[in-house]
Design an enzyme around this catalytic site. Structure first.
Site, mmCIF file in Angstrom:
data_model
loop_
_atom_site.group_PDB
_atom_site.id
_atom_site.type_symbol
_atom_site.label_atom_id
_atom_site.label_comp_id
_atom_site.label_asym_id
_atom_site.label_seq_id
_atom_site.Cartn_x
_atom_site.Cartn_y
_atom_site.Cartn_z
ATOM 1 N N GLN A 38 15.825 -19.728 -53.681
ATOM 2 C CA GLN A 38 17.042 -19.155 -53.129
ATOM 3 C C GLN A 38 18.045 -20.251 -52.803
ATOM 4 O O GLN A 38 17.697 -21.439 -52.757
ATOM 5 C CB GLN A 38 16.708 -18.381 -51.843
ATOM 6 N N TYR A 65 16.205 -11.669 -31.751
ATOM 7 C CA TYR A 65 15.271 -11.350 -32.839
ATOM 8 C C TYR A 65 13.940 -12.063 -32.651
ATOM 9 O O TYR A 65 12.869 -11.444 -32.719
ATOM 10 C CB TYR A 65 15.890 -11.740 -34.176
ATOM 11 N N ASP A 103 12.000 -20.867 -40.315
ATOM 12 C CA ASP A 103 12.893 -21.557 -39.379
ATOM 13 C C ASP A 103 12.155 -22.019 -38.131
ATOM 14 O O ASP A 103 12.663 -22.866 -37.389
ATOM 15 C CB ASP A 103 14.063 -20.661 -38.990
ATOM 16 N N GLU A 154 4.728 -19.621 -45.436
ATOM 17 C CA GLU A 154 6.139 -19.608 -45.831
ATOM 18 C C GLU A 154 6.237 -20.110 -47.275
ATOM 19 O O GLU A 154 5.663 -21.142 -47.607
ATOM 20 C CB GLU A 154 6.961 -20.492 -44.898
ATOM 21 N N ASP A 156 2.729 -18.087 -51.446
ATOM 22 C CA ASP A 156 2.984 -16.650 -51.467
ATOM 23 C C ASP A 156 2.123 -15.957 -50.419
ATOM 24 O O ASP A 156 0.895 -16.036 -50.449
ATOM 25 C CB ASP A 156 2.664 -16.122 -52.865
ATOM 26 N N ASP A 198 7.947 -11.828 -40.601
ATOM 27 C CA ASP A 198 9.362 -12.198 -40.451
ATOM 28 C C ASP A 198 9.906 -12.449 -41.852
ATOM 29 O O ASP A 198 10.108 -13.586 -42.269
ATOM 30 C CB ASP A 198 9.466 -13.449 -39.577
#
Length: 357
Positions: A99, A129, A154, A174, A205, A224
């Site tokens: 991405q 959040y 994050d 992640e 994954d 998340d």
């Protein structure tokens, strides 16, 4: 009219991953207006990006391959709207294997993390959040010891889990290492979660990671994830929830990001129906206010497996009064026990639109 909120969007019909990626390019294209401005003022290069026009960020604009007419702002899950933020300076922009990653300094929300043109978090409102997605499940069970985080690169979810002294192991899976590296550099107040010695980082994954997870390993799993468009759609389908259920102990809990009740009642109903069949115990929907997310709210699905009953609406593991929290700047900004209980109070139109609630 209120009872049909979210139904006219037909989000399920356009979430096949094709329309959402239409006309999307890996190459960063600077708008012509920015090119002209930059030519006259070289300092404006710090504000030039395909999502930043005249100093304002908005989601990338793309159109349907089929019609060539209907316009979206990058993600077809919220057609017809875009939240804009004034940009002070672009701090980072790069394309990872998965991405595009963008970080900019905004004039009102602090630093902002954007993935593939969609806001993931801002310094000002990330607390709502991060705190809710963690403490809604972990404050609903006694002494959680093993926790898995899916996504969360994050580090904010890890930061919140670390408040729970009973936790002995925090696995995080992640897929994009660049998100972790960027967060450590630009969002250290979130990425501090990676410094907890209980954290075990797995790059890869999450679906595959869960397939190989020992049965009943975790007390809690927190998902998340990004919005369920394209490859991420797998994270809201039955096989994924079944692998989660197997990885949870009896009475274990899941908290899964579940979009906006104003926009996605079809999706919420589908997810809840699948979870009710899969987890066979408590399944609830909760929500929180996050100004920089589409419609200003975000939802969470909370589930527990068969075993010791879990009453998500009544927290039994209070976390807001941590010893030394104030001294170590770790006091909670959003979550408390009253907010916890209130999060499960649903508007009437949601109760009508989502019949399985």
């Amino acid at each position: 009219m209120v009872g049909d909120a979210g139904r006219g969007l037909e989000c399920q019909k356009i979430m096949d991953g094709k329309e959402s990626n239409a006309n999307y390019s890996n190459k960063i294209v600077i708008p012509s207006c920015c090119l002209k401005a930059r030519a006259s003022d070289p300092e404006l290069v710090s504000k030039c990006h395909s999502t930043v026009v005249s100093g304002w960020f908005s989601e990338l604009r793309s159109c349907s391959e089929k019609s060539g007419k209907r316009m979206y702002f990058n993600n077809p899950m919220w057609p017809g709207e875009a939240h804009s933020l004034e940009v002070e300076k672009i701090l980072y922009q790069e394309k990872s294997e998965y991405q595009e990653v963008l970080v900019f300094e905004s004039s009102t929300y602090g630093k902002v993390l954007v993935l593939d043109g969609i806001v993931q978090l801002t310094e000002k409102d990330e607390c709502a959040y991060q705190e809710m997605i963690v403490h809604l499940p972990l404050c609903s069970i006694k002494s959680p010891k093993t926790v898995l985080v899916v996504g969360g690169g994050d580090g904010g979810v890890l930061r919140e889990i670390s408040r729970h002294s009973s936790v002995e192991l925090i696995d995080i899976c992640e897929i994009d290492k660049m998100v972790i590296d960027v967060s450590k550099k630009y969002f250290p107040e979130l990425a501090v979660g990676f410094e907890d010695p209980r954290v075990q980082l797995h790059i890869g994954d999450a679906v595959e990671f869960l397939r190989h997870a020992p049965r009943g390993k975790y007390d809690a799993i927190i998902v998340d994830s990004s919005d369920p468009v394209g490859p991420a759609q797998e994270l809201v389908e039955r096989p994924f929830f079944e692998t989660i259920a197997k990885a949870l102990r009896p009475g274990g809990v899941l908290c899964n990001m579940a979009e906006s009740m104003w926009l996605h009642t079809h999706l919420i109903e589908d997810m809840i129906s699948i979870c009710q069949e899969t987890f066979k115990s408590s399944v609830h929907y909760a929500w929180a206010s996050v100004p920089t997310y589409p419609s200003g709210v975000i939802g969470f699905i909370l589930c527990s497996t068969e075993g010791p009953p879990v009453d998500f609406k009544s927290p039994i593991n209070p976390i807001e009064k941590l010893d030394g929290a104030l001294n170590y700047r770790r006091e909670l900004k959003f979550y408390n026990s009253e907010i916890h209980m209130a999060a499960f109070a649903l508007p009437s139109f949601v109760k009508r639109a989502v019949s399985c609630l």
